[in-house]
Design an enzyme around this catalytic site. Structure first.
Site, PDB file in Angstrom:
ATOM      1  CE  LYS A  15      -2.715  -1.620   3.552  1.00 43.21           C
ATOM      2  NZ  LYS A  15      -3.552  -1.546   4.693  1.00 43.21           N
ATOM      3  NE  ARG A  89       2.628  -1.720  10.170  1.00 42.85           N
ATOM      4  CZ  ARG A  89       1.805  -2.762  10.194  1.00 42.85           C
ATOM      5  NH1 ARG A  89       1.230  -3.164   9.087  1.00 42.85           N
ATOM      6  NH2 ARG A  89       1.554  -3.378  11.306  1.00 42.85           N
ATOM      7  CG  HIS A 206      -4.749  -0.794  17.516  1.00 44.75           C
ATOM      8  ND1 HIS A 206      -4.330   0.231  16.696  1.00 44.75           N
ATOM      9  CD2 HIS A 206      -5.052  -1.827  16.690  1.00 44.75           C
ATOM     10  CE1 HIS A 206      -4.394  -0.164  15.432  1.00 44.75           C
ATOM     11  NE2 HIS A 206      -4.818  -1.418  15.409  1.00 44.75           N
ATOM     12  CG  LEU A 207     -10.195  -2.675  20.813  1.00 42.22           C
ATOM     13  CD1 LEU A 207     -11.550  -2.573  21.505  1.00 42.22           C
ATOM     14  CD2 LEU A 207      -9.353  -3.776  21.457  1.00 42.22           C
ATOM     15  CB  VAL A 329     -13.436  -3.406  16.930  1.00 36.71           C
ATOM     16  CG1 VAL A 329     -14.434  -3.729  18.027  1.00 36.71           C
ATOM     17  CG2 VAL A 329     -13.385  -4.527  15.899  1.00 36.71           C
ATOM     18  N   GLY A 330     -12.734  -0.496  17.783  1.00 35.99           N
ATOM     19  CA  GLY A 330     -12.703   0.511  18.849  1.00 35.99           C
ATOM     20  C   GLY A 330     -13.360   1.819  18.444  1.00 35.99           C
ATOM     21  CD  GLU A 331     -10.759   4.626  14.512  1.00 30.71           C
ATOM     22  OE1 GLU A 331     -11.308   4.997  13.455  1.00 30.71           O
ATOM     23  OE2 GLU A 331      -9.529   4.410  14.579  1.00 30.71           O
ATOM     24  CD  GLU A 382      -1.508   1.425  12.413  1.00 30.60           C
ATOM     25  OE1 GLU A 382      -2.619   1.067  11.960  1.00 30.60           O
ATOM     26  OE2 GLU A 382      -0.647   0.631  12.781  1.00 30.60           O
TER      27      GLU A 382
HETATM   28  P1  AMP Z   1      -8.958  -2.448  11.253  1.00 31.68           P
HETATM   29  O1  AMP Z   1      -8.003  -3.590  11.340  1.00 31.68           O
HETATM   30  O2  AMP Z   1      -8.602  -1.297  12.160  1.00 31.68           O
HETATM   31  O3  AMP Z   1      -9.260  -2.010   9.857  1.00 31.68           O
HETATM   32  O4  AMP Z   1     -10.355  -3.003  11.846  1.00 31.68           O
HETATM   33  C1  AMP Z   1     -11.052  -4.030  11.215  1.00 31.68           C
HETATM   34  C2  AMP Z   1     -12.164  -4.492  12.133  1.00 31.68           C
HETATM   35  O5  AMP Z   1     -13.037  -3.388  12.417  1.00 31.68           O
HETATM   36  C3  AMP Z   1     -13.062  -5.574  11.528  1.00 31.68           C
HETATM   37  O6  AMP Z   1     -13.263  -6.600  12.483  1.00 31.68           O
HETATM   38  C4  AMP Z   1     -14.366  -4.867  11.294  1.00 31.68           C
HETATM   39  O7  AMP Z   1     -15.461  -5.723  11.462  1.00 31.68           O
HETATM   40  C5  AMP Z   1     -14.359  -3.828  12.408  1.00 31.68           C
HETATM   41  N1  AMP Z   1     -15.338  -2.773  12.118  1.00 31.68           N
HETATM   42  C6  AMP Z   1     -15.320  -1.865  11.142  1.00 31.68           C
HETATM   43  N2  AMP Z   1     -16.447  -1.097  11.185  1.00 31.68           N
HETATM   44  C7  AMP Z   1     -17.198  -1.564  12.222  1.00 31.68           C
HETATM   45  C8  AMP Z   1     -18.471  -1.221  12.778  1.00 31.68           C
HETATM   46  N3  AMP Z   1     -19.206  -0.243  12.290  1.00 31.68           N
HETATM   47  N4  AMP Z   1     -18.907  -1.935  13.847  1.00 31.68           N
HETATM   48  C9  AMP Z   1     -18.176  -2.943  14.359  1.00 31.68           C
HETATM   49  N5  AMP Z   1     -16.975  -3.306  13.874  1.00 31.68           N
HETATM   50  C10 AMP Z   1     -16.482  -2.634  12.823  1.00 31.68           C
END
Ligand code: AMP
Length: 395
Positions: A15, A89, A206-207, A329-331, A382
């Site tokens: 990327k 990275r 960080h989820l 997930v966290g956001e 990031e």
């Molecule tokens: P990332 O690795 O930071 O891109 O996060 C990916 C994770 O975020 C995946 O498990 C997605 O299901 C979760 N995610 C993204 N949008 C949502 C949402 N609106 N509600 C719950 N989980 C989400």
């Protein structure tokens, strides 16, 4: 204007993002996929105009040439927006790299040597670095390590209770990951609260698809849930996080699982996927709401694990000022945030339901005004953090 090109390279894709660190404006993003795997694809996106093209990319260098071509055809003009640095990275920096590092041939060799500790990640990063250095010859390349932020952990946090000689010989210790994100979110949290980072004790959660918790005292990581590899700690999309290590011996002896099968089981078939059949929290949370028992249990296990780490790090920090949720997930998941921190008023954590369920893409407070510990949602970035660190190192 100080444009920086950020590269996040794996073994068969990379990327890229060109962004201006002065304004934090993204000028272009892109993705080169299926390098060395037959017909590949490049996607180039400039301020909403997105083009896709298929081609054969025999190696990363051919991929970078295609990226240059995309910049030429669609812009922005790399002569006018010439990068002042290229930030790469790199997942594993071992104990050797504790800050962003200008890449020369010796650093390349060191990153290669660290591949033993991160066989899934460092070789791909190195392929990207080697190709990018051939293409961008006049600019400094900077390696930004996921592990670097955690090099401030004290020995008690990073030492595993195993034979010290074995640990030393094989460099077995906690390194921690997601450091770029934890560091960025810690700074943003301090900014949001209007307090100096040095005076704050916080926990960053960080989820994302990968997930980790980090205890941060005065801006420095003092403990984190990922370990020697990203497998330890929280429940993740496809990784188990913490388990009893004896399960591995048991599966080997009783069910004949070899090392590769165990690796696949814990890294790619566990976590939310293993518990509920999907690694996407949106699916799992949606199904839990409609009464799916597996999905409900998966969320309970996921949230309880986070809660344990919050409790552990609270005790470790002694005083806790803030908890920040970040990543996919966290956001985005108010349900999960609530499940993680509800009924903790007795230790000064009180979520405000209305604030928690409000939708926003900005940093925001989700605790009540009387909550002693301030709880926030802070979107991570990031790429921006890599760009800023690369620019600082290169100047
Ligand atoms: P990332 O690795 O930071 O891109 O996060 C990916 C994770 O975020 C995946 O498990 C997605 O299901 C979760 N995610 C993204 N949008 C949502 C949402 N609106 N509600 C719950 N989980 C989400």
């Amino acid at each position: 204007m100080r444009p920086v090109l950020v590269i996040n390279s794996g073994s068969s894709s990379f990327k890229y993002q060109l962004l201006d660190v002065d304004t934090t404006r993204v000028l272009a993003t892109g993705l080169v996929e299926r390098i060395g795997l037959g017909l590949g694809q490049i996607t180039h996106d400039t301020l909403g105009v997105k083009t896709e093209r298929t081609a054969h990319f025999d190696n990363h260098t051919v991929g970078f040439e295609a990226m240059l071509e995309a910049f030429k055809e669609q812009g922005p003009d790399l002569e006018k927006f010439a990068p002042i640095a290229v930030g790469h990275r790199v997942v594993q920096g071992g104990s050797r790299f504790f800050e962003p590092t200008i890449i020369d041939d010796v650093v390349e060799i060191n990153i290669e040597e660290l591949s033993q500790l991160a066989p899934l990640h460092n070789p791909g990063a190195l392929q990207g670095i080697r190709a990018a250095r051939k293409i961008f010859t006049r600019v400094k390349h900077v390696a930004v390590f996921d592990t670097a932020f955690h090099q401030t952990m004290p020995p008690a946090s990073y030492t595993y209770a195993i034979d010290t000689e074995v640990a030393k010989q094989y460099r077995i210790r906690r390194y921690g990951f997601h450091g770029t994100s934890h560091s960025y979110v810690a700074k943003k949290t301090a900014e949001f609260l209007g307090k100096p980072l040095n005076d704050l004790n916080m926990i960053v959660l960080h989820l994302g698809n990968g997930a980790s918790a980090c205890a941060i005292r005065g801006g420095k990581s003092v403990n984190t849930s990922m370990g020697m590899t990203p497998l330890e700690g929280l429940v993740m999309g496809t990784r188990s996080g913490d388990i009893d290590p004896a399960i591995l011996f048991y599966l080997n002896r009783v069910a004949g699982y070899d090392v590769d099968a165990l690796d696949r089981l814990l890294n790619t078939k566990s976590g939310l996927l293993g518990l509920a059949g999907s690694n996407d929290m949106r699916d799992v949370a949606g199904r839990a709401e409609t009464g799916d028992e597996k999905a409900r249990l998966a969320i309970e296990v996921y949230a309880l694990r986070i809660r344990h780490y919050v409790g552990a790090y609270y005790a470790e920090l002694g005083r806790l000022d803030a908890i920040a949720f970040t990543a996919g997930v966290g956001e985005n998941s108010d349900t999960l945030r609530l499940a993680t921190l509800e009924n903790l008023e007795s230790i000064g954590i009180q979520i405000d339901n209305e604030r928690n369920s409000a939708r926003s893409r900005s940093s925001r407070l989700i605790s009540t005004d009387s909550s002693k510990v301030r709880v926030l949602v802070v979107p991570t970035n990031e790429e921006l953090e890599i760009a800023v660190q690369a620019a600082e190192a290169a100047e």
